[in-house]
Design a protein around this motif. Structure first.
Motif, short mmCIF file in Angstrom:
data_model
loop_
_atom_site.label_atom_id
_atom_site.label_comp_id
_atom_site.label_asym_id
_atom_site.label_seq_id
_atom_site.Cartn_x
_atom_site.Cartn_y
_atom_site.Cartn_z
N GLY A 184 -19.21 -13.92 16.96
CA GLY A 184 -18.43 -14.31 17.33
C GLY A 184 -17.01 -13.41 17.01
N VAL A 185 -17.40 -13.23 15.47
CA VAL A 185 -16.58 -12.09 15.19
C VAL A 185 -16.14 -10.99 15.71
CG1 VAL A 185 -15.53 -10.64 12.55
CG2 VAL A 185 -16.36 -13.33 12.84
N TRP A 186 -17.26 -10.16 16.06
CA TRP A 186 -17.60 -8.51 16.98
C TRP A 186 -16.69 -8.49 17.80
CZ3 TRP A 186 -19.49 -7.10 21.50
CH2 TRP A 186 -20.32 -8.29 21.73
N ARG A 187 -16.47 -9.41 18.83
CA ARG A 187 -15.41 -9.58 20.17
C ARG A 187 -14.03 -9.89 19.61
NH1 ARG A 187 -16.67 -13.24 22.74
NH2 ARG A 187 -17.28 -14.99 21.70
N ASN A 188 -13.46 -10.48 18.56
CA ASN A 188 -11.88 -10.25 17.97
C ASN A 188 -11.35 -9.34 18.01
OD1 ASN A 188 -10.17 -10.82 16.90
ND2 ASN A 188 -10.49 -12.84 16.23
N PRO A 189 -10.48 -8.41 19.14
CA PRO A 189 -9.89 -7.63 19.30
C PRO A 189 -8.82 -7.55 17.29
CG PRO A 189 -9.15 -8.75 21.00
CD PRO A 189 -9.68 -9.50 20.06
N GLU A 190 -8.94 -8.63 16.93
CA GLU A 190 -8.09 -8.23 15.71
C GLU A 190 -9.29 -7.33 14.68
OE1 GLU A 190 -5.54 -11.35 14.07
OE2 GLU A 190 -4.83 -11.20 16.10
N ALA A 191 -10.41 -8.08 14.37
CA ALA A 191 -11.24 -8.25 13.52
C ALA A 191 -11.81 -6.69 13.62
CB ALA A 191 -12.81 -8.86 14.15
N LEU A 192 -12.07 -5.87 14.70
CA LEU A 192 -12.53 -4.45 15.52
C LEU A 192 -11.70 -3.43 15.03
CD1 LEU A 192 -13.99 -5.05 18.93
CD2 LEU A 192 -15.45 -4.07 16.58
N ALA A 193 -10.27 -4.01 14.98
CA ALA A 193 -9.13 -2.88 15.18
C ALA A 193 -8.82 -3.06 12.57
CB ALA A 193 -7.85 -3.42 14.74
N GLN A 194 -9.52 -4.34 12.53
CA GLN A 194 -9.58 -4.57 10.67
C GLN A 194 -10.81 -3.34 10.53
OE1 GLN A 194 -10.30 -8.28 9.54
NE2 GLN A 194 -10.81 -7.47 7.65
N ALA A 195 -11.55 -3.82 11.13
CA ALA A 195 -13.54 -3.26 10.35
C ALA A 195 -13.45 -1.74 10.42
CB ALA A 195 -14.48 -3.50 11.32
N GLU A 196 -12.56 -0.74 11.64
CA GLU A 196 -12.57 0.17 11.59
C GLU A 196 -13.39 1.04 12.08
OE1 GLU A 196 -9.32 2.69 9.42
OE2 GLU A 196 -8.86 0.79 8.46
N ALA A 197 -14.60 0.85 12.63
CA ALA A 197 -16.19 1.17 12.41
C ALA A 197 -16.29 1.88 13.72
CB ALA A 197 -16.88 -1.17 12.90
N LEU B 73 -26.32 -9.01 23.62
CA LEU B 73 -26.28 -7.30 24.24
C LEU B 73 -25.62 -7.64 25.61
CD1 LEU B 73 -27.48 -4.50 23.56
CD2 LEU B 73 -29.21 -5.05 24.19
N ALA B 74 -25.88 -8.21 26.57
CA ALA B 74 -25.31 -8.17 27.45
C ALA B 74 -23.78 -8.77 28.09
CB ALA B 74 -26.66 -9.13 28.48
N ARG B 75 -23.12 -8.74 26.95
CA ARG B 75 -21.60 -9.96 26.99
C ARG B 75 -21.05 -8.34 27.34
NH1 ARG B 75 -20.78 -14.49 24.86
NH2 ARG B 75 -18.41 -13.74 25.52
N PRO B 76 -19.47 -8.40 27.91
CA PRO B 76 -19.10 -7.38 28.62
C PRO B 76 -18.02 -6.38 27.56
CG PRO B 76 -17.97 -9.78 28.90
CD PRO B 76 -18.96 -9.41 28.38
N GLU B 77 -18.00 -7.45 26.68
CA GLU B 77 -17.62 -6.73 25.40
C GLU B 77 -18.36 -5.55 25.00
OE1 GLU B 77 -16.50 -11.01 24.82
OE2 GLU B 77 -18.39 -9.68 25.62
N ALA B 78 -19.85 -5.53 25.18
CA ALA B 78 -20.77 -4.66 24.25
C ALA B 78 -20.16 -3.89 25.33
CB ALA B 78 -21.84 -5.67 23.92
N ALA B 79 -20.35 -3.91 26.80
CA ALA B 79 -20.74 -2.91 27.47
C ALA B 79 -19.31 -2.03 27.25
CB ALA B 79 -20.80 -3.80 28.82
N ALA B 80 -18.15 -2.73 27.32
CA ALA B 80 -16.89 -2.08 26.82
C ALA B 80 -17.05 -0.90 25.94
CB ALA B 80 -15.85 -3.29 26.63
N TRP B 81 -17.53 -1.33 24.67
CA TRP B 81 -17.75 -0.71 23.64
C TRP B 81 -18.45 0.65 23.66
CZ3 TRP B 81 -15.68 -0.69 18.24
CH2 TRP B 81 -16.57 0.44 18.08
N ARG B 82 -19.37 0.24 24.29
CA ARG B 82 -20.48 1.56 25.19
C ARG B 82 -19.22 2.05 26.15
NH1 ARG B 82 -26.14 1.34 27.41
NH2 ARG B 82 -27.57 3.59 26.19
N ALA B 83 -19.12 1.93 26.65
CA ALA B 83 -18.60 2.80 28.10
C ALA B 83 -17.05 3.60 27.29
CB ALA B 83 -17.67 1.85 28.88
N GLY B 84 -17.03 3.22 26.00
CA GLY B 84 -15.33 4.09 25.00
C GLY B 84 -16.15 4.96 24.28
N GLY B 85 -17.58 5.35 24.51
CA GLY B 85 -18.02 7.03 23.70
C GLY B 85 -18.97 6.48 22.84
N ARG B 86 -18.35 4.84 22.20
CA ARG B 86 -19.11 4.19 20.97
C ARG B 86 -20.38 3.90 20.70
NH1 ARG B 86 -13.60 1.48 20.56
NH2 ARG B 86 -14.30 0.67 22.28
#
Length: 242
Positions: free
Chosen positions: A175-188, A198-211
């Motif tokens: 679940g770390v990948w869904r944590n906004p603070e962890a995502l900001a830390q990672a700078e991935a 894969l069907a989780r909304p956080e995955a779709a949101a990431w992809r919708a952002g063009g990443r």
């Protein structure tokens, strides 16, 4: 969060999970690398660190499953690990330098650096980055541990960096990948998400952002269909199951 674009090659390939392995061809071996290259696939491989700080292309924290020998991978120097046989084959574990020399830029590499909470993973990052510094092929570093892409962002920014994610696998980073603070830390630059999540909304949101969104491990027609519908590139076993 970094706004830089990921390299174009990242989503133009399908990647063989731990190389193209199977009976007589062990995972993360030079033979598995050759098989992936022959099949026109990129390669995903794993890194464990030896006692003398060499990055070894090896998945497990322990030697037993893959070599039949006892002990932790990190307890042995690189030359001792390279002297072992991968079970039932003539293949041996190899260091990242030998693996890079074998691939030699023919296909791209996704290099997953193994970590766990409390592990001094920065030493592994530095060892991998040092070898990639002179490598002319396409390669990215990634990990479940957000400290890995963070390290590359600050110390080897020319290496594309990714965060691997799961809500299903018990590895200390669920679940770390869904944590906004962890995502900001990672700078991935990209995410590589468990196909079961894969069907989780956080995955779709990431992809919708063009990443870029990659997914693992595709092992069946059903997971292939899911990956093709929701991700930009697949990390697959069994020759891609095409």
């Amino acid at each position: 969060m970094t706004a830089r674009g990921a390299p174009d090659w990242l989503t133009r390939w399908e990647y063989a999970h731990r190389g193209l392995h199977g009976p007589g061809v062990p995972e993360n071996s030079l033979a598995a690398a050759r098989g992936a290259i022959a099949a026109g696939m990129g390669i995903e491989c794993d890194i464990q660190r030896s006692r003398d700080d060499h990055p070894m292309v090896f998945h497990d924290w322990e030697l037993s499953r893959l070599t039949g020998e006892g002990g932790l991978t990190a307890q042995f120097p690189a030359d001792a690990i390279e002297a072992l046989r991968l079970l039932g084959t003539d293949q041996r574990p190899v260091g990242l330098s030998a693996f890079l020399a074998e691939v030699a830029g023919q296909v791209p590499l996704l290099i997953e650096i193994k970590s766990m909470p409390g592990y001094d993973v920065e030493r592994s990052c530095a060892a991998v980055a040092w070898q990639l510094d002179s490598y002319e092929g396409a390669a990215a570093a990634m990990s479940f541990d957000p400290r890995v892409p963070e390290w590359f962002a600050h110390n080897a920014p020319n290496v594309p960096r990714g965060l691997v994610g799961t809500d299903t696998l018990e590895n200390g980073f669920q679940g770390v990948w869904r944590n906004p603070e962890a995502l900001a830390q990672a700078e991935a630059d990209f995410l590589a998400i468990d196909v079961r999540d894969l069907a989780r909304p956080e995955a779709a949101a990431w992809r919708a952002g063009g990443r870029p969104l990659l997914t693992w491990t595709v092992r069946s027609p059903e997971t292939r269909a899911l990956g093709l519908a929701h991700a930009d590139a697949l990390i697959a076993e069994g020759g891609g199951l095409a």
